[in-house]
Design a protein around this motif. Structure first.
Motif, PDB file in Angstrom:
ATOM      1  N   ALA A 241      85.766 -56.116  -1.506  1.00  0.00           N
ATOM      2  CA  ALA A 241      84.296 -56.492  -1.068  1.00  0.00           C
ATOM      3  C   ALA A 241      83.438 -56.083  -2.233  1.00  0.00           C
ATOM      4  O   ALA A 241      82.478 -57.786  -2.485  1.00  0.00           O
ATOM      5  N   THR A 242      83.795 -54.737  -2.947  1.00  0.00           N
ATOM      6  CA  THR A 242      82.557 -55.120  -4.044  1.00  0.00           C
ATOM      7  C   THR A 242      83.168 -55.978  -4.882  1.00  0.00           C
ATOM      8  O   THR A 242      82.065 -56.951  -5.916  1.00  0.00           O
ATOM      9  N   ALA A 243      83.594 -55.797  -5.290  1.00  0.00           N
ATOM     10  CA  ALA A 243      84.539 -57.261  -6.557  1.00  0.00           C
ATOM     11  C   ALA A 243      83.969 -58.424  -6.256  1.00  0.00           C
ATOM     12  O   ALA A 243      83.317 -59.772  -7.105  1.00  0.00           O
TER      13      ALA A 243
ATOM     14  N   ARG B 172      91.446 -44.378   2.214  1.00  0.00           N
ATOM     15  CA  ARG B 172      92.309 -44.760   1.753  1.00  0.00           C
ATOM     16  C   ARG B 172      92.592 -45.782   1.941  1.00  0.00           C
ATOM     17  O   ARG B 172      91.566 -46.959   0.613  1.00  0.00           O
ATOM     18  N   MET B 173      92.774 -45.854   2.912  1.00  0.00           N
ATOM     19  CA  MET B 173      93.194 -47.254   2.892  1.00  0.00           C
ATOM     20  C   MET B 173      92.315 -48.136   2.990  1.00  0.00           C
ATOM     21  O   MET B 173      91.751 -49.127   3.098  1.00  0.00           O
ATOM     22  N   ASN B 174      91.271 -48.033   4.100  1.00  0.00           N
ATOM     23  CA  ASN B 174      89.799 -48.591   4.280  1.00  0.00           C
ATOM     24  C   ASN B 174      89.003 -48.892   2.869  1.00  0.00           C
ATOM     25  O   ASN B 174      88.295 -49.409   2.585  1.00  0.00           O
ATOM     26  N   LEU B 175      88.776 -47.525   1.913  1.00  0.00           N
ATOM     27  CA  LEU B 175      88.341 -48.058   0.613  1.00  0.00           C
ATOM     28  C   LEU B 175      88.710 -48.989   0.178  1.00  0.00           C
ATOM     29  O   LEU B 175      88.127 -49.463  -1.229  1.00  0.00           O
ATOM     30  N   PHE B 176      89.846 -49.770   0.126  1.00  0.00           N
ATOM     31  CA  PHE B 176      91.237 -50.794  -0.684  1.00  0.00           C
ATOM     32  C   PHE B 176      90.295 -51.788  -0.390  1.00  0.00           C
ATOM     33  O   PHE B 176      89.466 -52.821  -1.254  1.00  0.00           O
TER      34      PHE B 176
ATOM     35  N   LEU C 123     100.953 -50.388  -2.307  1.00  0.00           N
ATOM     36  CA  LEU C 123     100.300 -49.826  -4.077  1.00  0.00           C
ATOM     37  C   LEU C 123      99.060 -49.352  -3.454  1.00  0.00           C
ATOM     38  O   LEU C 123      99.299 -48.113  -4.090  1.00  0.00           O
ATOM     39  N   TRP C 124      98.130 -49.625  -3.491  1.00  0.00           N
ATOM     40  CA  TRP C 124      97.251 -49.095  -2.515  1.00  0.00           C
ATOM     41  C   TRP C 124      97.496 -47.395  -2.015  1.00  0.00           C
ATOM     42  O   TRP C 124      97.002 -46.606  -2.731  1.00  0.00           O
ATOM     43  N   SER C 125      98.400 -47.289  -1.070  1.00  0.00           N
ATOM     44  CA  SER C 125      98.614 -46.705  -0.373  1.00  0.00           C
ATOM     45  C   SER C 125      98.939 -45.118  -0.993  1.00  0.00           C
ATOM     46  O   SER C 125      99.231 -44.036  -1.294  1.00  0.00           O
TER      47      SER C 125
ATOM     48  N   THR D  52      84.205 -52.285   5.553  1.00  0.00           N
ATOM     49  CA  THR D  52      84.090 -50.815   5.588  1.00  0.00           C
ATOM     50  C   THR D  52      85.634 -50.504   6.125  1.00  0.00           C
ATOM     51  O   THR D  52      85.402 -49.046   6.929  1.00  0.00           O
ATOM     52  N   ARG D  53      86.468 -51.288   6.287  1.00  0.00           N
ATOM     53  CA  ARG D  53      87.799 -51.424   7.197  1.00  0.00           C
ATOM     54  C   ARG D  53      88.505 -52.562   7.252  1.00  0.00           C
ATOM     55  O   ARG D  53      88.453 -52.694   6.022  1.00  0.00           O
TER      56      ARG D  53
END
Length: 194
Positions: free
Chosen positions: A83-85, A74-78, A62-64, A137-138
Motif C-alpha cells: 500500500a505504501t508503494a 508479518r503477513m499483514n505488514l506485506f 517469500l515474505w512469510s 492493514t490486513r
C-alpha cells in the motif's frame, strides 16, 4: 534537477507518512474473513486451493519466510508495504500526467507545482480512504494487484521521459503477468494501450 529532487522528497514524505499510518493501525493478528484465510494459506496452516493468483501466492510465500515479527503481523505488514508503494506510485503518476497535460497551457511557471499538488492530493485521498486503509492493514491481494498495475503504468512514464526501448517491453511483460493475476488488469487494458 530541482524538480527531480522535489519529487523524491515528496515521494519519501508521502511514503513514510502512509507507512506510519498503516503500521500504527495494522491488525496485529488474524482478522476474520478473507485476510485470515490468506494468512493461514501463506503460512501453510491450511491447504491452499489451486493457485488462482500465482504471483501473489509466490510473493507472500517469500515474505512469510522473513524473520520479522509474529507470523500474522508479518503477513499483514506485506499489505502495508504494498500500500505504501501504491501511494507513492499514484503520486508519481498523477503528477506526471497533470504536468504533461498543463505544460502546454499558459501556466508554465507553476505547472510543476500544480502537478505535484494534484499528485499529493490524489495520494493522500487514496491513502486515507477507508477501503484502501482496511486493505492496507490486513493481508489482501487487492493492494498487491493495484501496486502491480500502477507499477506497469509507471514504467510507461519512465519510457516517456527516457525513451529507452527496453522499458515498454518490461511494462508489457508486467502487464501480461498482471492479466493472469487479476481481472483489474483486463478492465484497464484501454488505459494501458493509450
Amino acid at each position: 534537477q530541482s524538480t527531480k529532487r522535489w519529487d523524491r522528497v515528496i515521494s519519501w514524505v508521502l511514503g513514510l507518512g502512509a507507512f506510519i499510518l498503516y503500521f500504527a493501525t495494522i491488525s496485529p493478528g488474524l482478522f476474520p474473513g478473507k485476510s485470515a484465510q490468506l494468512v493461514t494459506q501463506a503460512l501453510r496452516l491450511t491447504e491452499p486451493p489451486l493457485p488462482v493468483r500465482p504471483v501473489f501466492t509466490w510473493a507472500i510465500e517469500l515474505w512469510s519466510s522473513l524473520p520479522i515479527f509474529k507470523s500474522a503481523l508479518r503477513m499483514n505488514l506485506f499489505s502495508a508495504c504494498c500500500a505504501t508503494a501504491t501511494v507513492v506510485l499514484l503520486y508519481r503518476l498523477v503528477a506526471f500526467f497533470v504536468f504533461e497535460t498543463i505544460r502546454e497551457e499558459l501556466v508554465a511557471e507553476r505547472d510543476a507545482w500544480l502537478a505535484r499538488f494534484a499528485g499529493v492530493i490524489a495520494a493522500i485521498t487514496m491513502a486515507t480512504s477507508v477501503p484502501f486503509w482496511q486493505a492496507a492493514t490486513r493481508l489482501h491481494y487487492e493492494i498487491f494487484d493495484l501496486m502491480l498495475l500502477l507499477t506497469s503504468f509507471a514504467l510507461l512514464t519512465v519510457y516517456a521521459r527516457t525513451k529507452r526501448l527496453a522499458i515498454p517491453f518490461a511494462a508489457a511483460l508486467l502487464y501480461g503477468v498482471g492479466i493472469v493475476e487479476s481481472p483489474l488488469f483486463i478492465t484497464c487494458i484501454p488505459l494501458f494501450i493509450l
